[in-house]
Design an enzyme around this catalytic site. Structure first.
Site, short mmCIF file in Angstrom:
data_model
loop_
_atom_site.label_atom_id
_atom_site.label_comp_id
_atom_site.label_asym_id
_atom_site.label_seq_id
_atom_site.Cartn_x
_atom_site.Cartn_y
_atom_site.Cartn_z
N CYS A 1 10.60 -4.44 -8.34
CA CYS A 1 11.60 -5.15 -7.54
C CYS A 1 11.69 -6.62 -7.91
O CYS A 1 12.25 -7.42 -7.15
CB CYS A 1 11.28 -5.00 -6.05
SG CYS A 1 11.34 -3.30 -5.48
N CYS B 1 10.38 -9.46 2.48
CA CYS B 1 9.68 -8.20 2.31
C CYS B 1 9.37 -7.54 3.65
O CYS B 1 8.94 -6.40 3.69
CB CYS B 1 8.38 -8.42 1.57
SG CYS B 1 7.25 -9.47 2.48
S1 SF4 Z 1 6.87 -2.56 -1.41
FE1 SF4 Z 1 8.91 -3.48 -1.37
S2 SF4 Z 1 8.88 -4.90 -3.08
FE2 SF4 Z 1 7.17 -3.44 -3.38
S3 SF4 Z 1 7.98 -1.74 -4.65
FE3 SF4 Z 1 8.28 -1.19 -2.50
S4 SF4 Z 1 10.38 -1.91 -2.06
FE4 SF4 Z 1 9.72 -2.96 -3.89
#
Ligand code: SF4
Length: 253
Positions: A214, A237
């Site tokens: 991401c 987040c």
């Molecule tokens: S935790 Fe959030 S930032 Fe990490 S891979 Fe999953 S969606 Fe992406």
């Protein structure tokens, strides 16, 4: 205990916490980030530093280490991080002499049930962040009276009025933001003055670093956070939760 008594108690606790936070903000209003860190560690009994060991994390980690190397540091390993971040976490922890690093992960059974193939992020990034970051951190913060974050006003419109101390709704905790008023130049200057190690991905075009799938590099002139969840209507987040739920505190424009 009857419900109305419980509500009265909760209301009083909330008022007391708000007053405490207002007092802290008034006392530290004209103080430095280092003073805020020092004051927070002195005055808040059970206080943790939550760190992603990202592009700018070393500043806050260094400040905490100067005050107390045994400050609990919570590092959320989503198991989707860059290898460079995992290596940097070890390097920085050793270099600063931090002695209380706690690596937080989602429970294996939950990951197996909710995201067995690591593909949840492709259909629902909020659910993935909840599973891998927000919920594990919530659990890890139980028993703490407060936590220190690296958030800064300049990072997003949603953070423009950030104070040094905040009440975290619904948890009874205080959030401490020592760098709230810092500009990007302050961060750079602090790293240079203290000869702090840089996250290796910064030199490769990543001024803001999260999970590998991401996070993308940022081009010259782009917002430093443009590489986080690129082309998605998401900029936080969800680690900053309210009442135990992920909080969408803002959206990209
Ligand atoms: S935790 Fe959030 S930032 Fe990490 S891979 Fe999953 S969606 Fe992406």
């Amino acid at each position: 205990m009857p419900l109305d008594l419980i509500q009265t108690e909760l209301g009083r606790d909330r008022r007391e916490l708000t007053e405490r936070v207002e007092d802290l903000n008034a006392r530290f209003r004209h103080h430095s980030a280092h003073d805020v860190m020092h004051g927070a560690i002195d005055e808040i009994d059970e206080l943790a530093l939550v760190s992603s060991f990202g592009a700018e994390s070393v500043v806050l980690l260094h400040m905490a280490a100067v005050v107390n190397k045994a400050t609990p540091v919570l590092f959320v390993d989503t198991q989707m991080l860059f290898t460079e971040t995992l290596e940097y976490q070890q390097e920085v922890s050793e270099r600063l002499g931090l002695t209380n690093i706690r690596i937080i992960r989602a429970e294996d059974a939950e990951v197996e049930r909710e995201d067995p193939y690591g593909a949840l992020r492709l259909r629902d990034t909020d659910a993935c962040c909840n599973l891998r970051k927000t919920f594990p951190l919530q659990k890890a913060l139980v028993g703490f009276d407060g936590w220190i974050t690296g958030r800064k006003r300049f990072q997003a419109g949603t953070r423009a009025t950030l104070e040094f101390f905040e009440v975290e709704d619904g948890t009874g905790r205080i959030k401490v933001n020592p760098l709230a008023h810092w500009a990007p130049e302050d961060v750079r200057a602090y790293m240079e003055e203290n000869n702090l190690p840089r996250h290796p991905l910064v030199a490769k075009g990543y001024p803001s670093i999260g999970c590998a799938p991401c996070t993308s590099p940022v081009k010259e002139g782009e917002d430093p956070r443009a590489g986080r969840w690129r082309d998605q209507n998401k900029e936080e987040c969800g680690i900053h939760f309210v009442d135990g739920k992920m909080m969408r505190v803002g959206e990209k424009t």
